[in-house]
Motif scaffolding. Structure first.
Motif, mmCIF file in Angstrom:
data_model
loop_
_atom_site.group_PDB
_atom_site.id
_atom_site.type_symbol
_atom_site.label_atom_id
_atom_site.label_comp_id
_atom_site.label_asym_id
_atom_site.label_seq_id
_atom_site.Cartn_x
_atom_site.Cartn_y
_atom_site.Cartn_z
ATOM 1 N N UNK A 36 -3.407 -10.962 12.769
ATOM 2 C CA UNK A 36 -3.963 -10.114 11.717
ATOM 3 C C UNK A 36 -2.927 -9.627 10.704
ATOM 4 N N UNK A 37 -1.656 -9.925 10.908
ATOM 5 C CA UNK A 37 -0.633 -9.531 9.934
ATOM 6 C C UNK A 37 -0.783 -10.389 8.681
ATOM 7 N N UNK A 38 -0.816 -9.746 7.518
ATOM 8 C CA UNK A 38 -1.144 -10.473 6.292
ATOM 9 C C UNK A 38 -0.417 -9.865 5.094
ATOM 10 N N UNK A 39 0.062 -10.728 4.212
ATOM 11 C CA UNK A 39 0.596 -10.283 2.928
ATOM 12 C C UNK A 39 -0.593 -10.150 1.982
ATOM 13 N N UNK A 40 -1.107 -8.939 1.888
ATOM 14 C CA UNK A 40 -2.356 -8.705 1.168
ATOM 15 C C UNK A 40 -2.148 -8.746 -0.339
ATOM 16 N N UNK A 41 -3.065 -9.426 -1.004
ATOM 17 C CA UNK A 41 -3.133 -9.491 -2.460
ATOM 18 C C UNK A 41 -4.391 -8.769 -2.944
ATOM 19 N N UNK A 42 -5.438 -8.820 -2.112
ATOM 20 C CA UNK A 42 -6.718 -8.183 -2.426
ATOM 21 C C UNK A 42 -7.094 -7.180 -1.338
ATOM 22 N N UNK A 43 -7.839 -6.172 -1.731
ATOM 23 C CA UNK A 43 -8.497 -5.263 -0.785
ATOM 24 C C UNK A 43 -9.962 -5.169 -1.187
ATOM 25 N N UNK A 103 -12.026 -7.397 -1.841
ATOM 26 C CA UNK A 103 -12.368 -8.332 -2.898
ATOM 27 C C UNK A 103 -11.744 -8.059 -4.248
ATOM 28 N N UNK A 104 -10.992 -6.975 -4.375
ATOM 29 C CA UNK A 104 -10.355 -6.620 -5.643
ATOM 30 C C UNK A 104 -8.842 -6.740 -5.525
ATOM 31 N N UNK A 105 -8.202 -7.152 -6.629
ATOM 32 C CA UNK A 105 -6.746 -7.178 -6.632
ATOM 33 C C UNK A 105 -6.195 -5.796 -6.315
ATOM 34 N N UNK A 106 -5.124 -5.752 -5.548
ATOM 35 C CA UNK A 106 -4.447 -4.484 -5.325
ATOM 36 C C UNK A 106 -4.009 -3.892 -6.664
ATOM 37 N N UNK A 107 -4.037 -2.585 -6.760
ATOM 38 C CA UNK A 107 -3.451 -1.935 -7.925
ATOM 39 C C UNK A 107 -1.935 -1.870 -7.740
ATOM 40 N N UNK A 108 -1.237 -1.614 -8.830
ATOM 41 C CA UNK A 108 0.221 -1.491 -8.744
ATOM 42 C C UNK A 108 0.618 -0.375 -7.786
ATOM 43 N N UNK A 109 -0.116 0.742 -7.813
ATOM 44 C CA UNK A 109 0.212 1.878 -6.950
ATOM 45 C C UNK A 109 0.037 1.551 -5.475
ATOM 46 N N UNK A 110 -0.828 0.596 -5.175
ATOM 47 C CA UNK A 110 -1.073 0.230 -3.783
ATOM 48 C C UNK A 110 -0.357 -1.051 -3.371
ATOM 49 N N UNK A 111 0.547 -1.557 -4.225
ATOM 50 C CA UNK A 111 1.415 -2.626 -3.763
ATOM 51 C C UNK A 111 1.344 -3.954 -4.476
ATOM 52 N N UNK A 112 0.499 -4.090 -5.525
ATOM 53 C CA UNK A 112 0.445 -5.359 -6.243
ATOM 54 C C UNK A 112 1.845 -5.742 -6.732
ATOM 55 N N UNK A 113 2.236 -7.014 -6.588
ATOM 56 C CA UNK A 113 1.406 -8.192 -6.337
ATOM 57 C C UNK A 113 1.127 -8.514 -4.868
ATOM 58 N N UNK A 114 1.839 -7.896 -3.924
ATOM 59 C CA UNK A 114 1.559 -8.156 -2.509
ATOM 60 C C UNK A 114 2.177 -7.060 -1.657
ATOM 61 N N UNK A 115 1.472 -6.713 -0.590
ATOM 62 C CA UNK A 115 1.994 -5.776 0.398
ATOM 63 C C UNK A 115 1.699 -6.344 1.778
ATOM 64 N N UNK A 116 2.555 -6.041 2.719
ATOM 65 C CA UNK A 116 2.314 -6.472 4.089
ATOM 66 C C UNK A 116 1.393 -5.471 4.777
ATOM 67 N N UNK A 117 0.408 -5.979 5.498
ATOM 68 C CA UNK A 117 -0.467 -5.153 6.328
ATOM 69 C C UNK A 117 -0.350 -5.655 7.761
ATOM 70 N N UNK A 118 0.073 -4.772 8.658
ATOM 71 C CA UNK A 118 0.165 -5.084 10.090
ATOM 72 C C UNK A 118 -0.731 -4.068 10.789
ATOM 73 N N UNK A 119 -2.005 -4.384 10.994
ATOM 74 C CA UNK A 119 -2.986 -3.369 11.385
ATOM 75 C C UNK A 119 -2.683 -2.612 12.671
#
Length: 210
Positions: A131-138, A140-156
């Motif tokens: 389930x670890x993922x370099x998220x680009x969308x949350x 169905x929407x692109x991440x905003x800059x404040x939330x990590x765009x262009x990519x953030x790691x999510x390790x649930x």
């Protein structure tokens, strides 16, 4: 883009909260330092350190977004005690990076690097979790800059600080080394179900000396 793979690791039920957490309906913005400006022509994602063939790998932004894509329905638990349940994260699975740029046999940990030299260390097994993922969308929407765009790691299955925003690369390591917050008093492992928030809670074997 590869055909999406869907996974689920969170039910979205309040009963799923780890100890000490509270349910958060929105998504607060929490980070240290300013939001970096995204320059696609300069952006790349690198894998270096103890790779299997000794070579470094890098992808431009266009190449990175064309890597195998998956969606994961999973919770996010912040060490500041809020939890956001049942979000859908879309992006590049960490296991895809491991497949494309395999680590050497002796690798035990990774350091995930982000803008401004920010870093977070993880055990290889945690980084390789399905389930670890370099998220680009949350959702169905692109991440905003404040939330990590262009990519953030999510390790649930770990606290959210273990998944940096604005990621830029992964370093393979044959010995553990503390990242940014881990050097500043946060737990080296960060399991929310064990409430591993701070370094004073660490037991022998949890991490290197500070």
């Amino acid at each position: 883009m590869a055909h999406p793979v869907e996974r689920a690791s969170g039910t979205g039920a309040a009963a799923d909260l780890p100890p000490g957490q509270r349910l958060q309906r929105g998504w607060p913005v929490t980070h240290y330092g300013p939001v970096p400006k995204f320059r696609p022509e300069r952006w790349d994602f690198r894998v270096f350190g103890a790779t299997a063939d000794g070579d470094k790998r890098s992808w431009t932004h266009e190449e990175f977004t064309a890597l195998p894509y998956a969606t994961v329905v999973a919770d996010l638990h912040c060490v500041t005690k809020f939890s956001m349940l049942g979000a859908e994260w879309g992006g590049v699975p960490a296991c895809a990076i491991l497949d494309l740029a395999p680590p050497a046999p002796g690798v035990t940990h990774v350091m995930v690097w982000a803008e401004y030299g920010f870093s977070a260390n993880l055990r290889l097994a945690d980084f390789a979790d399905d389930d670890a993922i370099f998220a680009i969308h949350k959702d169905g929407e692109l991440l905003t800059a404040e939330h990590g765009f262009p990519a953030r790691l999510v390790v649930p299955h770990l606290y959210a600080w273990k998944g940096p925003k604005w990621v830029r690369g992964v370093e393979y390591m044959t010995a553990d080394r503390r990242g940014f917050w881990e050097q500043r008093g946060y737990h080296n492992v960060g399991d929310p179900w064990k409430e591993q928030r701070y370094s004073y809670q660490e037991e022998p074997g949890d991490g290197p000396e500070i």
